[in-house]
Design an enzyme around this catalytic site. Sequence first.
Site, PDB file in Angstrom:
ATOM      1  N   ARG A   3      42.466  47.504  43.363  1.00 17.64           N
ATOM      2  CA  ARG A   3      41.395  48.905  43.540  1.00 17.64           C
ATOM      3  C   ARG A   3      41.167  48.927  45.311  1.00 17.64           C
ATOM      4  NH1 ARG A   3      35.981  49.460  40.471  1.00 17.64           N
ATOM      5  NH2 ARG A   3      35.300  47.513  41.447  1.00 17.64           N
ATOM      6  N   THR A  43      37.328  53.839  47.256  1.00 19.21           N
ATOM      7  CA  THR A  43      37.422  55.027  46.528  1.00 19.21           C
ATOM      8  C   THR A  43      37.787  54.427  45.173  1.00 19.21           C
ATOM      9  OG1 THR A  43      39.924  54.804  46.992  1.00 19.21           O
ATOM     10  CG2 THR A  43      38.707  56.241  48.298  1.00 19.21           C
ATOM     11  N   ASP A  56      32.839  40.772  39.196  1.00 20.84           N
ATOM     12  CA  ASP A  56      34.403  40.630  39.418  1.00 20.84           C
ATOM     13  C   ASP A  56      34.834  39.710  38.378  1.00 20.84           C
ATOM     14  OD1 ASP A  56      36.859  40.310  40.465  1.00 20.84           O
ATOM     15  OD2 ASP A  56      36.368  41.594  41.871  1.00 20.84           O
ATOM     16  N   ASP A  93      37.403  37.250  40.135  1.00 21.76           N
ATOM     17  CA  ASP A  93      36.807  36.461  41.005  1.00 21.76           C
ATOM     18  C   ASP A  93      36.226  35.316  40.282  1.00 21.76           C
ATOM     19  OD1 ASP A  93      37.461  37.679  43.498  1.00 21.76           O
ATOM     20  OD2 ASP A  93      35.402  38.552  43.768  1.00 21.76           O
TER      21      ASP A  93
END
Length: 206
Positions: free
Chosen positions: A102, A106, A197, A200
């Site tokens: 990603r 944006t 995340d 992560d």
Amino acid sequence: MAAIVVDHPLSRHYLSILRDAATGPERFRNATRRLAYILVMEALAHQGMDDYPLETPVAAARGYRLAKPVTAVAVLRAGLGLIDAVLDLVPDATVGYAGVEREEETALPVEYYKKFPDLSGRTVLVLEPMLATGGSLCWAVEESKAAGADDITALCVVAAPEGMARMEETHPDVRVVTAALDSRLNDRYFIVPGLGDMGDRLFGTL
Ligand code: URA
């Protein structure tokens, strides 16, 4: 688009472990794998079967096997957390990899790696644990279709309404199986409440 929100006591249990910010990577990976078994079972619940005759130690009986072979397409990195469950349950499944990042500002998907087997005639499970904006999943589905897939189910751990709506609009033929439909995205495109995340947390890169 068929959207299935799996609501099983065990999926709630493992999802709670994933949501908890205090869960470390090892426990997070284990809970992801266990939750993924439930998602895979649901995704394959309505697969066609072939039957064949067999002998039990007692009598003649019918045996069954999946009519179509299965391929998992893991969207990197977080999709890696779901692969073991697919391969445990369907050991002869083939695996494709879809590397997409990603862009921070944006949230648009940027491809960095792709390796797919031929997907025609196969049941394709696209492993995208966090369905946020839907950008990565839409891209992975488009690439899967380009590789011949016409029977696709997305496996998600958590989905946001924004991602669900985008899938409905762009790929109404794709089924989405998720363990939770959360409330929204925040201004950094994270799912709320979500679990942070996923990549992560799986790999300890916080
Ligand atoms: N990807 C993640 O890992 N988490 C989110 O909340 C959204 C996208």
